[in-house]
Design an enzyme around this catalytic site. Structure first.
Site, short mmCIF file in Angstrom:
data_model
loop_
_atom_site.label_atom_id
_atom_site.label_comp_id
_atom_site.label_asym_id
_atom_site.label_seq_id
_atom_site.Cartn_x
_atom_site.Cartn_y
_atom_site.Cartn_z
N HIS A 1 9.76 -19.91 -56.74
CA HIS A 1 10.85 -18.90 -57.03
C HIS A 1 10.36 -17.28 -57.45
O HIS A 1 9.06 -17.12 -57.31
CB HIS A 1 11.49 -19.21 -58.61
CG HIS A 1 12.42 -20.36 -58.36
ND1 HIS A 1 11.88 -21.73 -58.70
CD2 HIS A 1 13.71 -20.44 -58.49
CE1 HIS A 1 13.02 -22.56 -58.41
NE2 HIS A 1 14.14 -21.85 -58.43
N LYS B 1 11.34 -15.12 -63.08
CA LYS B 1 11.80 -16.52 -63.54
C LYS B 1 11.12 -16.47 -64.68
O LYS B 1 9.81 -16.72 -64.65
CB LYS B 1 11.74 -17.46 -62.42
CG LYS B 1 12.42 -18.72 -62.87
CD LYS B 1 12.61 -19.73 -61.89
CE LYS B 1 13.34 -20.86 -62.46
NZ LYS B 1 14.44 -20.67 -63.10
N1 NAD Z 1 21.93 -23.58 -62.76
C1 NAD Z 1 21.80 -22.63 -61.97
O1 NAD Z 1 22.20 -23.13 -60.74
C2 NAD Z 1 21.02 -21.69 -61.94
C3 NAD Z 1 20.71 -20.64 -61.01
C4 NAD Z 1 20.25 -19.33 -60.75
C5 NAD Z 1 19.69 -18.98 -62.21
N2 NAD Z 1 19.84 -19.95 -63.12
C6 NAD Z 1 19.25 -19.57 -64.52
O2 NAD Z 1 20.18 -18.83 -65.04
C7 NAD Z 1 19.63 -17.82 -66.31
C8 NAD Z 1 20.11 -16.55 -65.65
O3 NAD Z 1 19.34 -16.14 -64.54
P1 NAD Z 1 19.68 -14.70 -63.79
O4 NAD Z 1 18.98 -14.78 -62.53
O5 NAD Z 1 21.10 -14.09 -64.25
O6 NAD Z 1 18.84 -13.85 -64.96
P2 NAD Z 1 19.00 -12.26 -65.39
O7 NAD Z 1 17.86 -11.91 -66.16
O8 NAD Z 1 19.08 -11.40 -63.99
O9 NAD Z 1 20.30 -12.21 -66.30
C9 NAD Z 1 20.44 -12.68 -67.70
C10 NAD Z 1 21.11 -11.51 -68.39
O10 NAD Z 1 21.42 -12.21 -69.81
C11 NAD Z 1 21.42 -11.33 -70.76
N3 NAD Z 1 21.19 -11.81 -71.99
C12 NAD Z 1 19.99 -12.10 -72.40
N4 NAD Z 1 19.99 -12.73 -73.62
C13 NAD Z 1 21.66 -12.87 -73.96
C14 NAD Z 1 22.22 -12.85 -75.11
N5 NAD Z 1 21.88 -13.24 -76.33
N6 NAD Z 1 23.53 -12.63 -75.10
C15 NAD Z 1 24.03 -12.20 -74.03
N7 NAD Z 1 23.47 -11.78 -72.80
C16 NAD Z 1 22.08 -12.00 -72.87
C17 NAD Z 1 20.29 -10.40 -70.22
O11 NAD Z 1 20.27 -9.14 -70.82
C18 NAD Z 1 20.60 -10.49 -68.59
O12 NAD Z 1 21.49 -9.40 -68.23
C19 NAD Z 1 18.30 -18.23 -66.14
O13 NAD Z 1 17.96 -19.15 -66.91
C20 NAD Z 1 18.02 -18.90 -64.73
O14 NAD Z 1 16.99 -19.80 -64.74
C21 NAD Z 1 20.60 -21.18 -62.99
#
Ligand code: NAD
Length: 244
Positions: free
Chosen positions: A141, A145
Site C-alpha cells: 500500500h 496508510k
Molecule cells: N474498506 C475499504 O474498501 C477501504 C478502502 C480504502 C481505504 N480504507 C480505509 O478507510 C480509512 C480512510 O482512508 P482514506 O484513504 O480516506 O484516509 P484519509 O486520511 O485520506 O481520510 C481520512 C479522513 O478522516 C478524517 N478524520 C479523522 N478522524 C476523524 C474523526 N474523528 N471524525 C471525522 N473525520 C475524521 C481525516 O481528517 C481525513 O480527512 C482508512 O482506515 C483506510 O484504511 C478502506
C-alpha cells in the site's frame, strides 16, 4: 448493478475515500447531506444525522469505533470501511443488535476483492490436504496508510486460517515457525493496494494476486452498500450486497 436512487448520505470522514465516495454517489443520483471531518466535528449531531438515510464512515483506525457507535446510537443505517479497529468490531455489532440498527462493515468494498475473497477460500480448501506447500501473504500500500497489515490482508489471512489447520495464527513478519502464517506489509508510493496469497513447495508456487488500480472500486462498492442498507435492519457484509 441497480440500486435505490436518491439516497441522502452522511459522509463521516472527508479524506481520499470520502471524496471518492462523494463523486460516485453524485454520479448515481444520490445526495450528500452532511460531511463530517475533524474541522467540523461539532456538526456530528443527532439532529444533523437525522437528515440522512445512511451514513458512510471512512476515517481511520483511531476514530472509527466512536463514530460507528454514535451513528448506531442515533439509529442511522451505517456503512463503515475504516480498517485497523477489528478488536472492537464485535462490540459494535453487539451494540447494533441491541439498538435493532443496521450496520455493514467491509475490510474492502471492491467487487474484485470480494470475488478474490471467494477464490481465496476455495484455494485454501483445495490446498488443505497438500501439506508440502507453505503459505504466505503479501500486501503493498501507499506510505500514508496508518494500519498494517491492511484490513484486506487480515480478512485473507483469517480465511486461510479458518481452513488450513496446520497454521494457527498470522504474524506481520517473516517466520520460520510452520504453524504461523506470514503476512508481509510493504509501503511504497503510489500504491492503491496489491494483495498476494502464495502457496509454495519445492516443486512449484501458486500465487493469486489482486491489484487495485485506483480508489474507484472501493468507493463504488461503498455506495452500492449504502443503497443496499437503506431502510434495512441487521448486520450485513459485501457478500449480501454482491450476492456472492
Ligand atoms: N474498506 C475499504 O474498501 C477501504 C478502502 C480504502 C481505504 N480504507 C480505509 O478507510 C480509512 C480512510 O482512508 P482514506 O484513504 O480516506 O484516509 P484519509 O486520511 O485520506 O481520510 C481520512 C479522513 O478522516 C478524517 N478524520 C479523522 N478522524 C476523524 C474523526 N474523528 N471524525 C471525522 N473525520 C475524521 C481525516 O481528517 C481525513 O480527512 C482508512 O482506515 C483506510 O484504511 C478502506
Amino acid at each position: 448493478m441497480g440500486g435505490a436512487t436518491g439516497i441522502k448520505i452522511a459522509l463521516i470522514g472527508y479524506g481520499k475515500m470520502g471524496k471518492a465516495i462523494e463523486a460516485i454517489a453524485l454520479q448515481r443520483g444520490h445526495e450528500i447531506v452532511l460531511k463530517i471531518d475533524v474541522d467540523n466535528a461539532a456538526d456530528f449531531t443527532a439532529a444533523n444525522l437525522q437528515k440522512a438515510d445512511v451514513a458512510i464512515e471512512f476515517t481511520g483506525p483511531h476514530s472509527a469505533f466512536n463514530n460507528v457507535m454514535k451513528c448506531l446510537e442515533y439509529s442511522l443505517p451505517l456503512v463503515c470501511g475504516s480498517t485497523g479497529w477489528l478488536d472492537k468490531l464485535d462490540e459494535a455489532k453487539a451494540f447494533c443488535k441491541q439498538q435493532k440498527g443496521c450496520f455493514l462493515y467491509a475490510s474492502n468494498f471492491s467487487v474484485g476483492v470480494n470475488i478474490f475473497f471467494e477464490i481465496n477460500k476455495r484455494l485454501a480448501e483445495l490446498m488443505k490436504p497438500h501439506t508440502d506447500y507453505n503459505i504466505s501473504l503479501e500486501e503493498i500500500h501507499h506510505t500514508q496508510k496508518k494500519d498494517a497489515p491492511s484490513g484486506t490482508a487480515v480478512t485473507l489471512a483469517e480465511q486461510v486460517l479458518a481452513t488450513i489447520d496446520r497454521k494457527n495464527k498470522w504474524v506481520n513478519n517473516e517466520t520460520n515457525d510452520p504453524q504461523e502464517l506470514s503476512v508481509i506489509s510493504k509501503r511504497i508510493d503510489p500504491a492503491p493496494g496489491t494483495h498476494t496469497v502464495s502457496y509454495h513447495s519445492a516443486i512449484d508456487t501458486i500465487d493469486i494476486v489482486h491489484t487495485a488500480h485506483n480508489r474507484t472500486g472501493f468507493a463504488t462498492g461503498a455506495v452500492l452498500a449504502a443503497e443496499f442498507v437503506k431502510g434495512k435492519k441487521g448486520i450485513f457484509s459485501m457478500k449480501e450486497v454482491l450476492g456472492l
